[in-house]
Design an enzyme around this catalytic site. Structure first.
Site, PDB file in Angstrom:
ATOM      1  N   SER A 134      27.980   1.352  40.786  1.00 51.71           N
ATOM      2  CA  SER A 134      26.993   1.184  41.838  1.00 51.71           C
ATOM      3  C   SER A 134      26.846   2.528  42.547  1.00 51.71           C
ATOM      4  O   SER A 134      26.592   3.541  41.901  1.00 51.71           O
ATOM      5  CB  SER A 134      27.431   0.070  42.792  1.00 51.71           C
ATOM      6  OG  SER A 134      26.505  -0.104  43.838  1.00 51.71           O
ATOM      7  N   TYR A 148      15.777   2.675  45.122  1.00 51.46           N
ATOM      8  CA  TYR A 148      17.107   2.861  44.536  1.00 51.46           C
ATOM      9  C   TYR A 148      18.115   1.970  45.252  1.00 51.46           C
ATOM     10  O   TYR A 148      18.912   1.280  44.608  1.00 51.46           O
ATOM     11  CB  TYR A 148      17.508   4.325  44.652  1.00 51.46           C
ATOM     12  CG  TYR A 148      18.918   4.620  44.194  1.00 51.46           C
ATOM     13  CD1 TYR A 148      19.243   4.627  42.842  1.00 51.46           C
ATOM     14  CD2 TYR A 148      19.912   4.907  45.122  1.00 51.46           C
ATOM     15  CE1 TYR A 148      20.542   4.902  42.423  1.00 51.46           C
ATOM     16  CE2 TYR A 148      21.210   5.181  44.716  1.00 51.46           C
ATOM     17  CZ  TYR A 148      21.514   5.189  43.367  1.00 51.46           C
ATOM     18  OH  TYR A 148      22.802   5.461  42.965  1.00 51.46           O
ATOM     19  N   LYS A 152      20.609  -1.141  43.925  1.00 55.90           N
ATOM     20  CA  LYS A 152      22.072  -1.120  44.052  1.00 55.90           C
ATOM     21  C   LYS A 152      22.583  -2.254  44.947  1.00 55.90           C
ATOM     22  O   LYS A 152      23.614  -2.868  44.646  1.00 55.90           O
ATOM     23  CB  LYS A 152      22.531   0.240  44.578  1.00 55.90           C
ATOM     24  CG  LYS A 152      22.317   1.383  43.592  1.00 55.90           C
ATOM     25  CD  LYS A 152      23.051   1.132  42.271  1.00 55.90           C
ATOM     26  CE  LYS A 152      22.968   2.316  41.327  1.00 55.90           C
ATOM     27  NZ  LYS A 152      23.649   2.061  40.036  1.00 55.90           N
TER      28      LYS A 152
END
Length: 276
Positions: A134, A148, A152
């Protein structure tokens, strides 16, 4: 004891470093990447230890087919490392719908399908480890990385639940949360044209810092990868593994702030239950 690993995204960065370290110590590696020729040199040096397959994790059918083939040809695989990812760099309004879909398809859905493809095999063999790479960005957020972060935070939520679902099968997870590291990651950023409306905003400040070298990058990728490998020797598996001083400092501050926000609304929160 020799172990066997399945790793996605092995052409560069963490995936490449991990592959090399594991081969040097004598382990077997099933390395997947989009362009298999990148690993020709390693294959020549470790012909019996390195198994290579072309894989784009956005191709769900291919993910399951490659995973099935790896287990069929290699037998037991001890550790799955879901590493393939990239970052879409731009304010939420700046990025295109196509870019959003590709970011989610790669980082979130791709990671989910790698895990789903591995679970039946891990159950059948009586257990195993899954390392999901991660980011500190799975618990904190910077402007200009909104999509992004969405990917995650999403994969961390998925694993929070799935880890509980498969614990009875002796399958353990580690969420690896590196801070900024000196890999090729920054060079792989996908960035749309900036909008003038975001000049002199936090998004622009982050963009400038990253492009001019003002964004602090302290993480040593070699040390981070070694910490990932070492984590697989710990029992029980560490559920989260923050790597780098930036990750520790940023995540700690974010968690303390989140707790303070929760406590600040405690009275309102508790007052919204059904009356006794």
């Amino acid at each position: 004891m020799t172990k066997t690993w399945f790793i996605t995204g092995t052409s560069s960065g963490f995936g490449r470093i991990m592959t090399e370290k594991l081969l040097v110590r004598g382990d077997r590696v099933a390395a997947t990447l989009r362009k298999v020729g990148v690993l020709d040199e390693l294959k020549a040096r470790y012909p019996d230890q390195l198994w290579i397959a072309a894989l784009d994790v956005t191709d769900t059918d291919a993910v399951h087919a490659v995973m099935d083939r790896a287990f069929a040809e290699l037998g037991r695989i001890d550790t799955i490392v879901s590493n393939a990812a990239y970052a879409l760099f731009g304010a939420g309004e700046e990025v295109t719908s196509e870019q959003i879909r590709h970011q989610i398809d790669t980082n979130l859905i791709g990671s989910i399908e790698v895990i789903r493809a591995a679970l039946p095999h891990l159950r059948a063999q009586g257990g195993g480890r899954i390392l999901q790479v991660s980011s500190e960005g799975g618990q904190i957020a910077y402007p200009n990385f909104s999509l992004y972060h969405a990917s995650k935070w999403g994969i961390e939520g998925f694993i929070e639940a799935v880890a509980q679902e498969v614990a009875p099968f002796a399958i353990e997870f580690t969420l690896v949360e590196p801070g900024p590291a000196r890999t090729e990651f920054a060079g792989g950023l996908v960035s749309p044209p900036p909008m003038a409306a975001y000049d002199n905003t936090p998004a622009a400040h982050i963009r400038k810092a990253l492009l001019t070298g003002g964004f602090a990058i302290k993480g040593d990728p070699e040390k981070m990868v070694q910490a990932m490998i070492d984590s697989t020797e710990r029992t029980p598996a560490p559920f989260r593994l923050a790597l780098g001083s930036s990750s520790y400092t940023s995540i700690r501050a974010a968690l303390l702030d989140r707790l303070a926000v929760l406590e600040a609304s405690r009275d309102v929160t508790l007052a919204t239950d059904i009356d006794a």
